[in-house]
Design a protein around this motif. Structure first.
Motif, PDB file in Angstrom:
ATOM      1  N   TYR A  64      -8.543  -3.746   2.929  1.00  0.00           N
ATOM      2  CA  TYR A  64      -7.836  -3.416   4.161  1.00  0.00           C
ATOM      3  C   TYR A  64      -7.137  -2.075   3.980  1.00  0.00           C
ATOM      4  O   TYR A  64      -6.602  -1.792   2.912  1.00  0.00           O
ATOM      5  CB  TYR A  64      -6.777  -4.481   4.483  1.00  0.00           C
ATOM      6  N   ALA A 110       1.516   3.947  10.484  1.00  0.00           N
ATOM      7  CA  ALA A 110       1.515   2.994  11.584  1.00  0.00           C
ATOM      8  C   ALA A 110       2.889   2.955  12.244  1.00  0.00           C
ATOM      9  O   ALA A 110       3.010   2.953  13.460  1.00  0.00           O
ATOM     10  CB  ALA A 110       1.141   1.609  11.077  1.00  0.00           C
ATOM     11  N   SER A 133      -4.126 -13.166   2.896  1.00  0.00           N
ATOM     12  CA  SER A 133      -4.260 -11.917   3.662  1.00  0.00           C
ATOM     13  C   SER A 133      -5.429 -12.025   4.642  1.00  0.00           C
ATOM     14  O   SER A 133      -5.351 -11.525   5.766  1.00  0.00           O
ATOM     15  CB  SER A 133      -4.426 -10.721   2.722  1.00  0.00           C
ATOM     16  N   ILE A 153      -2.271   4.830  14.040  1.00  0.00           N
ATOM     17  CA  ILE A 153      -2.850   4.237  12.831  1.00  0.00           C
ATOM     18  C   ILE A 153      -3.010   2.733  13.039  1.00  0.00           C
ATOM     19  O   ILE A 153      -2.088   2.040  13.467  1.00  0.00           O
ATOM     20  CB  ILE A 153      -1.941   4.491  11.601  1.00  0.00           C
ATOM     21  N   LEU A 154      -4.218   2.273  12.738  1.00  0.00           N
ATOM     22  CA  LEU A 154      -4.526   0.856  12.843  1.00  0.00           C
ATOM     23  C   LEU A 154      -4.961   0.380  11.451  1.00  0.00           C
ATOM     24  O   LEU A 154      -5.716   1.090  10.782  1.00  0.00           O
ATOM     25  CB  LEU A 154      -5.673   0.698  13.847  1.00  0.00           C
ATOM     26  N   MET A 193      -5.204 -11.686   8.710  1.00  0.00           N
ATOM     27  CA  MET A 193      -6.046 -10.751   9.471  1.00  0.00           C
ATOM     28  C   MET A 193      -6.631 -11.492  10.691  1.00  0.00           C
ATOM     29  O   MET A 193      -6.662 -10.947  11.800  1.00  0.00           O
ATOM     30  CB  MET A 193      -7.147 -10.219   8.555  1.00  0.00           C
ATOM     31  N   THR A 227      -2.603  -6.305   4.962  1.00  0.00           N
ATOM     32  CA  THR A 227      -2.949  -5.265   3.981  1.00  0.00           C
ATOM     33  C   THR A 227      -1.975  -5.314   2.809  1.00  0.00           C
ATOM     34  O   THR A 227      -2.367  -5.193   1.644  1.00  0.00           O
ATOM     35  CB  THR A 227      -2.927  -3.873   4.664  1.00  0.00           C
ATOM     36  N   GLU A 274       2.211   2.606   2.646  1.00  0.00           N
ATOM     37  CA  GLU A 274       3.050   2.132   3.746  1.00  0.00           C
ATOM     38  C   GLU A 274       3.094   0.595   3.797  1.00  0.00           C
ATOM     39  O   GLU A 274       4.179   0.027   3.957  1.00  0.00           O
ATOM     40  CB  GLU A 274       2.556   2.709   5.083  1.00  0.00           C
ATOM     41  N   PRO A 275       1.937  -0.099   3.634  1.00  0.00           N
ATOM     42  CA  PRO A 275       2.013  -1.570   3.664  1.00  0.00           C
ATOM     43  C   PRO A 275       2.918  -2.142   2.563  1.00  0.00           C
ATOM     44  O   PRO A 275       3.614  -3.134   2.788  1.00  0.00           O
ATOM     45  CB  PRO A 275       0.558  -2.009   3.460  1.00  0.00           C
ATOM     46  N   GLY A 325       0.589  -0.729  13.663  1.00  0.00           N
ATOM     47  CA  GLY A 325      -0.622  -0.831  12.848  1.00  0.00           C
ATOM     48  C   GLY A 325      -1.591  -1.867  13.401  1.00  0.00           C
ATOM     49  O   GLY A 325      -2.566  -2.233  12.749  1.00  0.00           O
ATOM     50  N   GLY A 326      -1.314  -2.341  14.615  1.00  0.00           N
ATOM     51  CA  GLY A 326      -2.167  -3.315  15.300  1.00  0.00           C
ATOM     52  C   GLY A 326      -1.670  -4.734  15.179  1.00  0.00           C
ATOM     53  O   GLY A 326      -1.116  -5.126  14.153  1.00  0.00           O
ATOM     54  N   PHE A 364      -1.714  -6.930  11.009  1.00  0.00           N
ATOM     55  CA  PHE A 364      -2.761  -6.270  10.207  1.00  0.00           C
ATOM     56  C   PHE A 364      -2.149  -5.536   9.009  1.00  0.00           C
ATOM     57  O   PHE A 364      -2.724  -5.529   7.921  1.00  0.00           O
ATOM     58  CB  PHE A 364      -3.562  -5.276  11.062  1.00  0.00           C
ATOM     59  N   MET A 365      -1.004  -4.914   9.224  1.00  0.00           N
ATOM     60  CA  MET A 365      -0.382  -4.172   8.115  1.00  0.00           C
ATOM     61  C   MET A 365       0.158  -5.148   7.071  1.00  0.00           C
ATOM     62  O   MET A 365       0.067  -4.884   5.871  1.00  0.00           O
ATOM     63  CB  MET A 365       0.737  -3.249   8.615  1.00  0.00           C
TER      64      MET A 365
END
Lengths: 335, 169
Positions: free
Chosen positions: B26, A12, A278, B16-17, A282, A260, A32-33, A250-251, A256-257
């Motif tokens: 998620y 992301a 979480s 990437i989303l 979201m 996650t 990554e998160p 990532g939005g 969002f990330m």
């Protein structure tokens, strides 16, 4: 010579993606998160006037370079990093590292990356990618914003690494040095969350964190006075969408990330409350996504009267309110 | 956001989303950019209009080529000054046509490097007539029908080769 066992993966965000891929190459299985959350990447800052930005803007992540420093400290690992005054020496050192099969992360100005399509090109000195090889005058690059590896010639990479201006890279490169045998994720996650809550709630500056969101909501009403004309205003309003969605978040501006991260963290440290939070985040992110889509639409239609800006301002204020409640709850949960 | 709502068809700009998968977990999904998928034509229209407006001002001598590129590349005066390594007051002078007259060749090279354009393009705009419309090469992105224009730097920092060739059909 190309480091053939380097696994290129999209991510992301460029900094968290670069760190994740270097750590994975070094044998640490991390997402990554988790990198983003442990390093307290989530943030908000609004800049109405700045020497560096031609128009008001906002950021939704921590200061560039901070993720690397925080993850290093909290996971107990070590990166080796270099900066240079002399471009020749800077390029030579990179070549030497690649010749030893060491994938090396580079900080560059995104604008000079020839593989980037023209509409994405902006002068921003804090883009990160990994050099994984060189053949002749051409570098093989793993840039997490692209589905496959890309190529970049020596001159473009040198320009990018040694661009001047705000946050000038000064040829900055880094690579993994030491990964510890065991990692205390409980402590790393707790520290990461605490610092994120502090950044969002407690920094006593009016343009940072929740206060920054409220300032953004208020000041956006003044944007028409700062724009050259309607097309310029439309461009800047549509950039809200880009900053929240397209510039490697990532939005929903990283929400969002981070959601996650909280879900993954709840399993690692056995704290089910984080899973509930979480879900909340979201949903909060869905609200930021609405702001993105609304901004794109009114910008495209040049529907930029005070009524529409007020609507946008109210949507941002609303996010400030829900995020204030969310981060207070998160801080209590992790305390 | 649910995974099914995240898909956007835009092969030109993938990203990437993070989304909610069917099992409630998620995770990342590869998708396309919403804004590029829907509004890229609008971006190019605005850029074309801005370039045309700045070029008109340039032709009338209202602004200098430094100001033309500074606005096109969205750089503040401070940022441009820091990037070219020329003090701010001097850069400010270079933004209007009178001050631009005092610029040195070495300074032109510094600006060209930052703007990522050949030095001669600080003294000219290359126009292309296509579909009965005249447009600057920098906004055309080589969508120039059956001709192809390329500019290649040489070892001489003040000199560039501009090549115009007919594409093979």
């Amino acid at each position: 010579m190309i480091i053939s066992n380097f696994d290129h993966k999209m991510a992301a965000h460029c900094e968290s993606g670069t760190i994740t891929s270097l750590l994975k190459y070094a044998g640490l299985d991390i997402t990554e998160p988790l990198v983003f959350g442990i390093s307290s990447g989530i943030f908000f800052g609004y800049f109405h006037k700045s020497k560096s930005f031609a128009f008001p803007t906002f950021i939704v992540r921590s200061r560039p370079g901070q993720m690397r420093k925080n993850i290093e400290k909290r996971l107990g690992l070590r990166f080796t990093s270099y900066t240079f005054n002399d471009p020749v020496k800077g390029m030579y050192t990179l070549d030497q590292l690649l010749s030893k099969n060491i994938p090396t992360a580079c900080q560059v100005d995104f604008f000079y990356m020839d593989y980037v399509p023209s509409w994405e090109k902006v002068h921003i000195n804090v883009h990160f990618m990994v050099a994984v090889g060189k053949e002749g005058d051409t570098y093989k690059i793993s840039d997490s914003y692209f589905p496959t590896m890309v190529e970049l010639n020596h001159s473009a990479l040198e320009k990018g690494r040694f661009a001047g201006g705000s946050m000038s890279p000064k040829g900055f490169i880094f690579h993994t040095d030491k990964i510890p045998q065991t990692i205390d994720y409980q402590s790393a996650i707790t520290k990461g969350i605490k610092k994120a809550c502090f950044n969002m709630l407690k920094i006593p500056l009016p343009f940072i964190g929740i206060r920054g969101m409220r300032m953004f909501a208020k000041k956006i009403m003044e944007w028409p006075n700062l724009a050259r004309d309607t097309e310029h205003l439309s461009h800047e309003i549509m950039k809200i969408n880009i900053l929240l969605e397209d510039q490697g978040t990532g939005g929903a501006g990283f929400r969002f990330m981070y959601a996650t991260f909280l879900q993954q963290a709840s399993e690692i440290i056995q704290k089910p409350q984080l899973k509930e939070l979480s879900k909340q985040l979201m949903e909060i992110g869905d609200g930021w996504r609405e702001i993105s889509l609304f901004s794109a639409r009114i910008g495209k239609n040049r529907d930029l009267g005070q009524d529409k800006l007020k609507q946008l301002s109210d949507m941002i204020s609303d996010r400030a309110q829900v995020e204030e409640m969310f981060f207070n709850q998160l801080a209590k949960t992790i305390h | 956001m649910k995974e099914k709502d995240g898909f956007i068809n835009c092969p030109e700009q993938q990203m990437i989303l993070y989304v909610e998968k069917d099992d409630g977990k998620y995770g990342p999904m590869q998708t396309g950019s919403y804004i590029s998928s829907n509004f890229l034509d609008d971006f190019f229209t605005k850029r074309k209009n801005l370039e045309k407006d700045l070029r008109d001002q340039l032709c009338l001598g209202k602004i200098s080529p430094i100001q033309y590129y500074r606005i096109l590349e969205d750089l503040t005066l401070s940022e441009l000054s820091a990037r070219v390594g020329i003090r701010k007051s001097k850069v400010k002078k270079h933004l209007d046509i009178k001050g631009f007259g005092d610029i040195t060749a070495a300074e032109l090279v510094k600006y060209a490097l930052v703007f990522n354009v050949p030095v001669p393009n600080l003294l000219q705009v290359i126009l292309v007539e296509i579909n009965q419309e005249i447009e600057s090469l920098i906004t055309l992105e080589n969508k120039t029908g059956n001709i192809f224009i390329s500019q290649t730097g040489t070892a001489n920092p003040y000199f560039v080769l501009t090549k115009i060739e007919e594409k093979k059909r």
